[in-house]
Design a protein around this motif. Structure first.
Motif, PDB file in Angstrom:
ATOM      1  N   ILE A  87      71.254  55.630  -0.291  1.00 37.47           N
ATOM      2  CA  ILE A  87      72.390  55.190   0.524  1.00 37.47           C
ATOM      3  C   ILE A  87      72.106  55.556   1.968  1.00 37.47           C
ATOM      4  CG2 ILE A  87      74.853  55.444   1.009  1.00 37.47           C
ATOM      5  CD1 ILE A  87      75.303  56.099  -1.924  1.00 37.47           C
ATOM      6  N   ASN A  88      72.079  54.544   2.825  1.00 41.89           N
ATOM      7  CA  ASN A  88      71.822  54.750   4.255  1.00 41.89           C
ATOM      8  C   ASN A  88      70.645  55.683   4.496  1.00 41.89           C
ATOM      9  OD1 ASN A  88      75.312  54.475   4.650  1.00 41.89           O
ATOM     10  ND2 ASN A  88      73.864  53.006   5.467  1.00 41.89           N
ATOM     11  N   GLY A  89      69.565  55.453   3.776  1.00 40.78           N
ATOM     12  CA  GLY A  89      68.320  56.173   4.010  1.00 40.78           C
ATOM     13  C   GLY A  89      68.175  57.481   3.268  1.00 40.78           C
ATOM     14  N   THR A  90      69.187  57.904   2.513  1.00 44.41           N
ATOM     15  CA  THR A  90      69.115  59.164   1.772  1.00 44.41           C
ATOM     16  C   THR A  90      69.000  58.869   0.275  1.00 44.41           C
ATOM     17  OG1 THR A  90      70.451  60.315   3.428  1.00 44.41           O
ATOM     18  CG2 THR A  90      70.264  61.348   1.253  1.00 44.41           C
ATOM     19  N   ASP A  91      67.911  59.346  -0.333  1.00 45.22           N
ATOM     20  CA  ASP A  91      67.698  59.116  -1.761  1.00 45.22           C
ATOM     21  C   ASP A  91      68.725  59.866  -2.593  1.00 45.22           C
ATOM     22  OD1 ASP A  91      65.466  57.672  -1.008  1.00 45.22           O
ATOM     23  OD2 ASP A  91      64.034  59.265  -1.513  1.00 45.22           O
ATOM     24  N   ILE A  92      69.036  59.343  -3.756  1.00 47.24           N
ATOM     25  CA  ILE A  92      69.930  60.010  -4.690  1.00 47.24           C
ATOM     26  C   ILE A  92      69.390  61.407  -5.008  1.00 47.24           C
ATOM     27  CG2 ILE A  92      68.763  58.953  -6.671  1.00 47.24           C
ATOM     28  CD1 ILE A  92      71.442  58.948  -8.142  1.00 47.24           C
ATOM     29  N   SER A  93      70.257  62.397  -5.097  1.00 44.23           N
ATOM     30  CA  SER A  93      69.830  63.773  -5.371  1.00 44.23           C
ATOM     31  C   SER A  93      69.444  63.927  -6.835  1.00 44.23           C
ATOM     32  CB  SER A  93      70.952  64.756  -5.034  1.00 44.23           C
ATOM     33  OG  SER A  93      72.036  64.592  -5.943  1.00 44.23           O
ATOM     34  N   ASP A  94      68.702  64.980  -7.140  1.00 42.80           N
ATOM     35  CA  ASP A  94      68.333  65.257  -8.531  1.00 42.80           C
ATOM     36  C   ASP A  94      69.586  65.474  -9.383  1.00 42.80           C
ATOM     37  OD1 ASP A  94      65.794  65.152  -7.547  1.00 42.80           O
ATOM     38  OD2 ASP A  94      65.262  67.243  -7.995  1.00 42.80           O
ATOM     39  N   ALA A  95      70.572  66.191  -8.821  1.00 46.00           N
ATOM     40  CA  ALA A  95      71.804  66.460  -9.568  1.00 46.00           C
ATOM     41  C   ALA A  95      72.539  65.171  -9.891  1.00 46.00           C
ATOM     42  CB  ALA A  95      72.700  67.400  -8.766  1.00 46.00           C
ATOM     43  N   ASP A  96      72.608  64.251  -8.908  1.00 45.50           N
ATOM     44  CA  ASP A  96      73.278  62.984  -9.157  1.00 45.50           C
ATOM     45  C   ASP A  96      72.484  62.115 -10.128  1.00 45.50           C
ATOM     46  OD1 ASP A  96      75.637  63.281  -7.730  1.00 45.50           O
ATOM     47  OD2 ASP A  96      74.741  62.649  -5.841  1.00 45.50           O
ATOM     48  N   MET A  97      71.153  62.216 -10.082  1.00 48.02           N
ATOM     49  CA  MET A  97      70.333  61.479 -11.048  1.00 48.02           C
ATOM     50  C   MET A  97      70.690  61.908 -12.465  1.00 48.02           C
ATOM     51  SD  MET A  97      67.918  59.185 -10.148  1.00 48.02           S
ATOM     52  CE  MET A  97      66.404  59.371 -11.081  1.00 48.02           C
ATOM     53  N   VAL A  98      70.818  63.205 -12.672  1.00 48.33           N
ATOM     54  CA  VAL A  98      71.162  63.725 -14.001  1.00 48.33           C
ATOM     55  C   VAL A  98      72.560  63.261 -14.402  1.00 48.33           C
ATOM     56  CG1 VAL A  98      71.612  65.812 -15.336  1.00 48.33           C
ATOM     57  CG2 VAL A  98      69.628  65.714 -13.809  1.00 48.33           C
TER      58      VAL A  98
END
Length: 454
Positions: A87-98
């Motif tokens: 989102i707007n140049g920031t990759d999804i975090s590991d926590a959000d991936m989980v």
């Protein structure tokens, strides 16, 4: 969290990547069970053989520059799976991936065991990631999401969306076993993303592909905009001449010459979205302001693995089919001509090549184009760390077939990218440009090696 994250990455990576294409009902049913997250944001849909990732990134920058919360879904990733969802140049975090994986997996488990409806199948690799992306963007309340297709268009998992505009970039011969063995057949698959009444912007670089797209657009009543024609109309519009000249001068300075076409595609898409009068729209927004905004967004554009310098004399590009390799060759030749040292002399006197390729590519044509158009001092061939690796010895034979016999001594094959990388960089001279090309997966491996060695 790290162990859990690693587990889900391992699980997703174990899902088959290339499967027989089916109708989109499977994806649609799973999305229904997830609450139809793909309908929570406006969308832009992009297909094409080459350039779709770059145009997707450019569109995300253009929207972001207007303060619009914009999701970007692309493939493949180079180093980490998270790169595909941002989102707007920031990759999804590991926590959000989980978190998102668990939400999708819970629904998948229920879906594949249900007996009261028509059979629902476990989503394929790309389909699973697409489902995760839609859930994430819905949770994050994105205003817009830009979806890049994975393979083709008509049967691609992303084709369940109804976008504000559809974009089709350059079309060439790639993935023929899935999409067809003619430009017309491949263009037909890409044109499958066009929706009734939804504008399509296209810059295929091929007249036959253009005809396929135009025919499809007319059949379903979709406005269509061929980028070169649209650029000409915009340039001739009163008040736009000077600002367009500046825009063209700026994008002509991209290291990759092919990015000029991608930037023009993004500009036309933005002007269609804003209803530009020059393109037949109602004039929602001042065109000069829109062009300035797009040029400003281009200043922030950088796309990893596309004509990317990772050192003063090391250049990487993910070109992996004949059309992309031809564009890469033109860009390298241009760089060799225009890049000078402090004394005004050519910065590099020779070129070396680090190469690897997937086994499902037309690597004979790729090797031929490289060998016939660039004069390499040395060639280093490696093998991908993948089941799709192509034997280095076979690729070396192709270079020997197409390169002059006196050069055969300078062609070496190795069984890993890391070994080839270390040899190539260890022997690299100051006046030599090392170009790395053949596979985006190789680009990812090299970036991983560099990160580990820091």
């Amino acid at each position: 969290m790290t162990d859990r994250y690693d587990e889900i990455v391992e699980y997703i990576s174990s899902i088959p990547r290339f499967t027989t294409k089916t109708e989109l009902k499977n994806t649609e049913r799973l999305l229904e069970m997830l609450g139809e997250p793909h309908k929570c944001s406006k969308a832009i849909h992009i297909a094409g053989t080459n350039g779709k990732g770059s145009v997707a990134k450019m569109m995300s920058l253009i929207l972001g520059k207007q303060g619009i919360k914009t999701g970007l879904f692309v493939s493949p990733h180079l180093v980490r799976l998270n790169e595909r969802i941002s989102i707007n140049g920031t990759d999804i975090s590991d926590a959000d991936m989980v978190h998102i994986f668990d939400k999708v997996m819970d629904v998948v488990k229920i879906a594949i065991t249900r007996e009261d409806t028509e059979k629902i199948y476990h989503p394929a690799y790309f389909e699973f990631l697409f489902l995760m992306a839609t859930v994430y963007y819905a949770e994050q309340n994105c205003d817009y999401v830009i979806y890049e297709t994975g393979l083709g268009g008509r049967l691609d998992a992303t084709n369940v969306i109804t976008p504000e505009v559809s974009i089709i970039t350059s079309i060439g011969m790639d993935h023929m076993m899935y999409l067809g063995d003619t430009i017309q057949a491949i263009a037909g698959e890409k044109a499958g993303i066009i929706k009734p009444g939804i504008p399509v912007i296209y810059n295929t670089g091929d007249d036959e592909a253009d005809k396929v797209i135009e025919k499809r657009a007319r059949e379903i009543g979709s406005p269509y905009y061929r980028v070169p024609d649209a650029i000409e109309r915009i340039t001739k519009t009163s008040g736009c001449e000077e600002i367009m000249e500046g825009f063209e001068r700026y994008v002509a300075g991209f290291t990759a010459l092919y990015q000029r076409n991608n930037a023009e595609t993004a500009l036309v898409a933005e002007l269609v979205l804003t209803g530009a009068k020059s393109l037949g729209g109602p004039g929602f927004k001042d065109e000069v302001a829109s062009i300035k905004l797009v040029e400003g967004a281009m200043h922030a554009f950088a796309w990893s693995g596309r004509m990317e310098f990772i050192a003063d004399n090391i250049l990487m590009d993910g070109a992996h089919n004949e059309d992309a390799i031809n564009a890469f060759v033109k860009s390298v030749k241009h760089l060799m001509d225009v890049t000078k040292n402090r004394d005004g002399e050519p910065r590099w006197n020779q070129i070396s090549l680090l190469f690897a390729v997937s086994s499902d590519k037309d690597y004979d044509s790729i090797v031929r184009v490289l060998s016939e158009n660039l004069d390499f001092e040395d060639v280093y061939v490696g093998e991908l760390d993948s089941v799709r690796r192509q034997d280095a010895g076979e690729v070396v034979k192709l270079f020997q077939k197409y390169m002059p016999e006196e050069k055969h001594f300078d062609i070496v094959g190795m069984h890993s990218i890391e070994s080839a990388w270390k040899l190539a960089t260890g022997e690299l001279l100051e006046d030599t440009l090392l170009v790395i090309v053949g596979s985006l997966y190789m680009v990812g491996e090299i970036k991983d090696i560099i990160n580990r060695d820091k």
